[in-house]
Scaffold this active site. Structure first.
Site, PDB file in Angstrom:
ATOM      1  N   ARG A 295      19.490 -44.372   1.616  1.00 19.78           N
ATOM      2  CA  ARG A 295      19.972 -44.099   0.426  1.00 19.78           C
ATOM      3  C   ARG A 295      18.947 -43.661  -0.573  1.00 19.78           C
ATOM      4  O   ARG A 295      18.178 -44.623  -1.239  1.00 19.78           O
ATOM      5  CB  ARG A 295      20.862 -45.116  -0.067  1.00 19.78           C
ATOM      6  CG  ARG A 295      21.927 -45.556   0.639  1.00 19.78           C
ATOM      7  CD  ARG A 295      22.417 -47.283   0.562  1.00 19.78           C
ATOM      8  NE  ARG A 295      23.678 -47.077   1.522  1.00 19.78           N
ATOM      9  CZ  ARG A 295      23.838 -48.646   2.099  1.00 19.78           C
ATOM     10  NH1 ARG A 295      23.397 -49.512   1.124  1.00 19.78           N
ATOM     11  NH2 ARG A 295      24.615 -48.886   2.901  1.00 19.78           N
TER      12      ARG A 295
ATOM     13  N   HIS B 272      32.364 -45.980   4.607  1.00 23.76           N
ATOM     14  CA  HIS B 272      31.485 -47.015   3.862  1.00 23.76           C
ATOM     15  C   HIS B 272      31.207 -46.267   2.537  1.00 23.76           C
ATOM     16  O   HIS B 272      29.950 -46.355   1.891  1.00 23.76           O
ATOM     17  CB  HIS B 272      30.134 -47.219   4.627  1.00 23.76           C
ATOM     18  CG  HIS B 272      29.866 -48.914   4.615  1.00 23.76           C
ATOM     19  ND1 HIS B 272      29.936 -49.631   5.334  1.00 23.76           N
ATOM     20  CD2 HIS B 272      28.952 -49.065   3.489  1.00 23.76           C
ATOM     21  CE1 HIS B 272      29.396 -50.708   5.046  1.00 23.76           C
ATOM     22  NE2 HIS B 272      28.824 -50.589   3.817  1.00 23.76           N
TER      23      HIS B 272
END
EC number: 1.1.-.-
Length: 381
Positions: free
Chosen positions: A164, A275
């Protein structure tokens, strides 16, 4: 600011919560293509309006695993949710309880099971990862059972954390993250007081209780990276069944063959989920993955869908695509960060009202009435 929709709560949370926490919820992995696709693919599905049908009696409720839900949604597990409001998991659970839907506590919550469960009347759900430390998993299952948790959500799409990049820029990870977070606290004084000071301890409650020492936010990403188990397989479901007799839902299914395996291995439900675009970028959106999965296993197992749901219309879309229920993640986190428990309650009211309007104008009196015929795929026009 005036709040009329979930998007308003996103903006309110952006103003109130420091960047490292806001972007942790708001962001996705890599280039965030799947994150964007989750939303756009739902937007590209139009609702088919039908009129002149008696819609005076409309019912948004469902029954799921023996529980009555006021609307077909569950608050999804969100790690470190307690950093968005003072003891945030407790506030979110109380909001869900008051509005008649389940709350799912994350393995890596700030508030431990033993703090959240007594604060609500209806049983909460509990989410579990497969971790290298099977002793922790067994301990968590035993504690969840002792606390009266009704349903286990077994997350299977995190054998390794996603990359991320936004977290590195915001201060959740990356160089000088501790200093950057402190500086952000100074520019967000309400959050710094309400959460930073009054919301302590900022530890992973479930993990810290088991370890006998505090595992704090600074250790959060490192602990997860160290403990996620890439050896996860379907055999782990058999092991979990030794300690959990209640309903078990497998979260992170995007392929019909995996959905069939979930049925074969005795799962009670699946969550069609990527997710929230936070794991593998470039995969199918849940909206695109859902129809073939529903074709493969509908009726054999309960199907829950998440990722990309931003309003009540999206819930109706997911139901028409084949889901029995939905999960909300970012939407409730924005509301929690903006206004705590009251924000989450209001967000659920907004979603329910939007659902009722959509059901009325598509002539669907009950959730069971919502079928694929209620939709038009704009990309095919």
């Amino acid at each position: 600011m005036i709040i009329s929709s979930a998007s308003d709560y996103r903006e309110a949370a952006r103003r109130r919560v420091p960047p490292f926490m806001f972007h942790y919820a708001d962001g996705g992995s890599y280039a965030e293509q799947t994150l964007a696709r989750n939303v756009s693919d739902l937007e590209n599905i139009a609702l088919r309006q039908r009129v002149l049908k008696d819609m005076s009696e409309l019912d948004t409720s469902i029954e799921l695993f023996g529980e009555k839900l006021s609307m077909p949604t569950i608050l999804a597990p969100v790690g470190a949710c307690g950093m968005y409001a003072r003891r945030g998991e407790v506030q979110a659970a109380q909001a869900a309880d008051n509005k008649g839907v389940p709350f799912t506590l994350s393995t890596v919550s700030i508030c431990p099971i033993e703090e959240v469960a007594p604060a609500i009347k209806r049983p909460m759900w509990f989410q579990l990862y497969v971790l290298k430390d099977r002793g922790f998993m067994k301990n968590a299952l035993e504690r969840a059972k002792a606390a009266g948790c009704s349903t286990l959500v077994f997350t299977v799409d995190m054998p390794t954390p996603g990359a991320r990049y936004r977290d590195m820029h915001s201060g959740m990870s990356g160089p000088y993250k501790e200093i950057r977070r402190v500086l952000q606290g100074f520019t967000h004084p309400f959050w710094a007081y309400d959460v930073g000071i009054k919301g302590k301890p900022h530890t992973l409650g479930n993990v810290s209780t088991y370890m006998g020492r505090q595992i704090g936010l600074d250790d959060y990403i490192g602990w997860l990276t160290e403990n996620f188990d890439p050896s996860i397989s379907w055999k782990d479901l058999e092991w979990i069944r030794e300690f959990w007799e209640g309903p078990m839902v497998i979260k992170g299914i995007l392929d019909p063959e995996d959905a069939k395996d979930a049925v074969r291995f005795g799962a009670d439900g699946i969550v069609v989920s990527n997710h929230g675009g936070r794991q593998l970028d470039g995969v199918l959106s849940s909206a695109r993955a859902l129809p073939p999965i529903a074709d493969a296993v509908k009726g054999d197992i309960k199907i829950i869908a998440d990722s990309g749901i931003r309003n009540g219309l999206d819930i109706v879309r997911m139901l028409a695509l084949g889901a029995d229920a939905t999960m909300l993640g970012r939407a409730f986190v924005y509301a929690l960060g903006a206004a705590g428990r009251q924000g989450v309650e209001n967000m659920l009211d907004i979603f329910k009202k939007e659902m009722r309007v959509a059901m009325t104008l598509t002539s669907n009196r009950t959730i069971a009435d919502i079928k694929p015929e209620a939709l038009v795929d704009l990309s095919k026009l």
